[in-house]
Write a protein that holds these residues in place. Structure first.
Motif: not given
Ligand code: ADP
Ligand code: MG
Length: 240
Positions: A28-41
């Motif tokens: 599966e290929r998943i892209v995660i997006c969201g504002p800076s500081g939202s916890g993605k990293s």
């Protein structure tokens, strides 16, 4: 391949990840997006224990993550990671960067490690730079080396943390092309990126994060054309 259940994490008093549930199937290929500081990293760094979580469960390739170093190493062997700022070793050549872990972690003979490394460098179209040092390469070239280096460990999952956001515009495509190729070959991928063209081309699902939560998760066409949450709508209106 990856199961995350009720994941919570704090930095001191700051609640950075809130009740994250996520299942990633093989291939599966998943892209995660969201504002800076939202916890993605923070979220993707928890998957190979570059960050330690306080609550919830993470299982990668059938191995349940604990603080036991043996388990962490077992998981890390299966998980390749590519960072925004490449993180190559500046004092090692491209080839040496790619051989380091295979030789020292996997205990491969140098010759075999070099052969594998050259194959992957060929695939990211940079084999002719194998004897150079990272500082002698462009950002796009360094990032392709970083991808080759991760692939040399034969990971089952690849994590990308904004791999193109430190690149000059003309170099973004050469890195995305390599990632698209990898996706087409069936690699399980979790990519934090705001490259929505990439998301539309390869993602099975796009996840939108805000304030430490997964707000929405849907196939790219659905999420882009018909976002459900006002927060997703607002974010997309800023980047599309
Ligand atoms: P994103 O990748 O979505 O921009 P991050 O996961 O990097 O978000 O960070 C989420 C939040 O956690 C931000 O508010 C950031 O300032 C904070 N944060 C990140 N790393 C640390 C840290 N090591 N210590 C304290 N706070 C941190
Ligand atoms: Mg980040």
């Amino acid at each position: 391949m990856i199961t995350i259940n009720r994941l919570n994490k704090w930095y001191g008093d700051f609640h950075v990840l809130r009740d994250i549930d996520l299942e990633v199937a093989k291939g599966e290929r998943i892209v995660i997006c969201g504002p800076s500081g939202s916890g993605k990293s923070t979220l993707i760094r928890c998957i190979n224990h570059l960050e330690r979580h306080q609550q919830g469960d993470i299982t990668v390739g059938g191995v349940h993550m604990t603080n036991d170093i043996k388990r962490i190493e077992q998981i890390r062997r299966n998980v390749g990671m590519v960072f925004q700022h490449f993180n190559l070793f500046p004092h090692l050549t491209v080839l040496e960067n790619c051989c380091l872990s295979p030789i020292w972690v996997q205990k491969k003979p140098r010759r075999e490690a070099e052969k594998t490394a050259m194959e992957y460098l060929e695939r990211v179209r940079i084999a002719n730079q194998a004897q150079k040092y990272p500082g002698q390469l462009s950002g796009g070239q360094q990032q392709r080396v970083a991808i080759a280096r991760a692939l040399c460990m034969h990971p089952q999952v690849m994590l990308f943390d904004e791999p193109t956001s430190a690149l000059d515009p003309e170099m973004i495509k050469e890195v995305l092309d390599v990632m698209i190729e990898l996706a087409r070959e069936g690699m399980t991928m979790l990519c934090v990126t705001h490259e929505m063209g990439f998301a539309k081309t390869v993602a099975d699902r796009v996840i939108f994060m805000d304030e430490g939560q997964i707000v929405e998760s849907a196939p790219p066409q659905e999420l882009f054309n018909n976002p459900q949450s006002p927060r997703t709508k607002e974010f997309l209106s800023q980047i599309l």
